[in-house]
Design a protein around this motif. Structure first.
Motif, mmCIF file in Angstrom:
data_model
loop_
_atom_site.group_PDB
_atom_site.id
_atom_site.type_symbol
_atom_site.label_atom_id
_atom_site.label_comp_id
_atom_site.label_asym_id
_atom_site.label_seq_id
_atom_site.Cartn_x
_atom_site.Cartn_y
_atom_site.Cartn_z
ATOM 1 N N ARG A 163 3.225 45.410 62.133
ATOM 2 C CA ARG A 163 2.988 43.984 62.348
ATOM 3 C C ARG A 163 3.568 43.476 63.672
ATOM 4 O O ARG A 163 2.873 42.758 64.406
ATOM 5 C CB ARG A 163 3.540 43.180 61.170
ATOM 6 N N PRO A 164 4.831 43.796 64.022
ATOM 7 C CA PRO A 164 5.347 43.317 65.317
ATOM 8 C C PRO A 164 4.509 43.787 66.499
ATOM 9 O O PRO A 164 4.282 43.024 67.442
ATOM 10 C CB PRO A 164 6.767 43.898 65.364
ATOM 11 N N SER A 203 1.282 44.545 66.396
ATOM 12 C CA SER A 203 0.026 43.786 66.337
ATOM 13 C C SER A 203 0.190 42.421 66.994
ATOM 14 O O SER A 203 -0.666 41.984 67.778
ATOM 15 C CB SER A 203 -0.409 43.593 64.879
ATOM 16 N N VAL A 204 1.283 41.754 66.670
ATOM 17 C CA VAL A 204 1.539 40.426 67.232
ATOM 18 C C VAL A 204 1.707 40.509 68.742
ATOM 19 O O VAL A 204 1.130 39.705 69.495
ATOM 20 C CB VAL A 204 2.785 39.791 66.577
ATOM 21 N N CYS A 245 -5.742 39.700 57.457
ATOM 22 C CA CYS A 245 -4.392 39.591 58.033
ATOM 23 C C CYS A 245 -3.513 38.706 57.149
ATOM 24 O O CYS A 245 -3.911 37.606 56.750
ATOM 25 C CB CYS A 245 -4.490 39.013 59.434
ATOM 26 N N SER A 246 -2.297 39.174 56.881
ATOM 27 C CA SER A 246 -1.359 38.391 56.060
ATOM 28 C C SER A 246 -0.247 37.758 56.895
ATOM 29 O O SER A 246 0.574 37.005 56.376
ATOM 30 C CB SER A 246 -0.731 39.291 54.986
ATOM 31 N N SER A 247 -0.222 38.048 58.181
ATOM 32 C CA SER A 247 0.813 37.514 59.063
ATOM 33 C C SER A 247 0.345 36.203 59.682
ATOM 34 O O SER A 247 -0.661 36.165 60.396
ATOM 35 C CB SER A 247 1.146 38.520 60.162
ATOM 36 N N GLU A 307 1.721 34.576 62.072
ATOM 37 C CA GLU A 307 1.859 34.637 63.534
ATOM 38 C C GLU A 307 0.680 35.366 64.156
ATOM 39 O O GLU A 307 0.122 34.931 65.171
ATOM 40 C CB GLU A 307 3.175 35.345 63.899
ATOM 41 N N LEU A 308 0.276 36.480 63.547
ATOM 42 C CA LEU A 308 -0.874 37.220 64.064
ATOM 43 C C LEU A 308 -2.152 36.405 63.904
ATOM 44 O O LEU A 308 -3.007 36.386 64.798
ATOM 45 C CB LEU A 308 -0.998 38.568 63.349
ATOM 46 N N GLN A 309 -2.294 35.727 62.764
ATOM 47 C CA GLN A 309 -3.460 34.866 62.549
ATOM 48 C C GLN A 309 -3.561 33.813 63.651
ATOM 49 O O GLN A 309 -4.654 33.514 64.152
ATOM 50 C CB GLN A 309 -3.371 34.181 61.185
#
Length: 318
Positions: free
Chosen positions: A232-233, A235-236, A282-284, A286-288
């Motif tokens: 996840r980090p 990806s962001v 996506c469940s994040s 921040e990424l969304q």
């Protein structure tokens, strides 16, 4: 006794991390030893190598990073401009960074670990650059440092070049890639996007150096669509950097460049269909946010070209 050895001897009683020349002497010694080790590794003939230092890359860089982050402006100035008005501190650090990347690719695992773990050394090099770039004076040195360019090529920043190289490098670990992406994103945002071109040139540099990099940003998109799926980090960091790269706050705005960059990324697989699917799964939060922001700023190429042609026709008629 050479100058470097003499400097180390005279600085032996200096507390670790206090004087810039203390670090520069050790970094130069480490660079000399690593360069000789690489020459010996690639050269079938016996090469006389200097003795292995009694300190590691990790030890020196940890102390340097702390000093760069906490010492005074004067300390940083002495580190960067320690020798005959050249940015010696940056030069030595970039050389060390480059040598560690080469070692991680070309040498056997047991030989890579000379002077400390390679991955940790690369990450610490980035943290040192982050500390330098965190000071206005240091940031200016990073973006004004330039290499001699070949005919037809724009001047580039060797610091940004090696940061971009670490993103594309196959042996650099994912947290390090995230840090590198965050640093380049910061450069794109500073001074109303004035240094954005240097980041683009850095990716051009990567494409020239790495045979597998057939197209610019290929490694960046591959990172986001493969490894980052499970990190996840990362990806962001990938999506935040991509969003900033394409939609940086240019002054004046450059719509043509934005369209060209979007097209480049779309041809590599970062298109609306993929991003919308990624957004749904996506469940994040921040990424969304970063994916949605990128989608919201996509320029319709057909509409853009139609408006551009209309504007040209109007000018010709008047």
């Amino acid at each position: 006794m050479d100058d470097c050895s003499a400097e180390i001897t005279t600085a032996a009683t200096t507390p670790f991390g206090k004087e810039p020349h203390w670090y520069l002497a050790r970094l130069n010694t480490l660079n000399t030893f690593m360069r000789a080790s690489l020459n010996s590794y690639f050269n079938a003939e016996q090469v006389n190598s200097p003795p292995e230092p009694d300190y590691t890359v990790t030890e020196v860089l940890r102390g340097l990073e702390s000093s760069l982050r906490t010492e005074s402006h004067g300390w940083l100035s002495r580190y960067l401009w320690a020798h005959k008005n050249k940015k010696r501190g940056l030069d030595v650090l970039v050389r060390l960074f480059t040598l560690r990347l080469i070692a991680s690719t070309e040498m056997q695992p047991q030989e890579q670990q000379q002077l400390g773990p390679v991955g940790e050394g690369v990450h610490l090099c980035l943290l040192c650059l982050k500390a330098i770039m965190g000071r206005p004076f240091g940031f200016r040195q990073v973006v004004t440092a330039s290499e001699e360019s070949s005919e037809g090529q724009l001047p580039s920043s060797p610091v940004l070049n090696v940061i971009a190289l670490s993103i594309a490098h196959p042996n650099v670990i994912q947290p390090t890639k995230s840090l590198a992406l965050d640093l380049l994103a910061t450069v794109c945002l500073m001074d109303d996007g004035a240094h954005h071109q240097l980041v683009l040139i850095a990716f051009d540099h990567v494409q020239r150096l790495m045979p597998a990099e057939e197209r610019r940003f290929q490694s960046l998109v591959h990172l986001f669509t493969t490894f980052a799926l499970f990190d996840r980090p990362l990806s962001v960091s990938c999506m935040q950097f991509t969003n900033i790269l394409v939609n940086a706050p240019f002054t004046p705005p450059d719509l043509k460049l934005r369209v060209c960059l979007q097209l480049e990324l779309r041809q590599l697989g970062l298109d609306q269909a993929y991003l919308k699917k990624r957004l749904q799964n996506c469940s994040s939060a921040e990424l969304q946010f970063h994916i949605q922001s990128y989608l919201n700023n996509i320029i319709d190429v057909g509409t853009f070209l139609s408006e551009h042609v209309f504007a040209i026709d109007s000018e010709q008629q008047t």
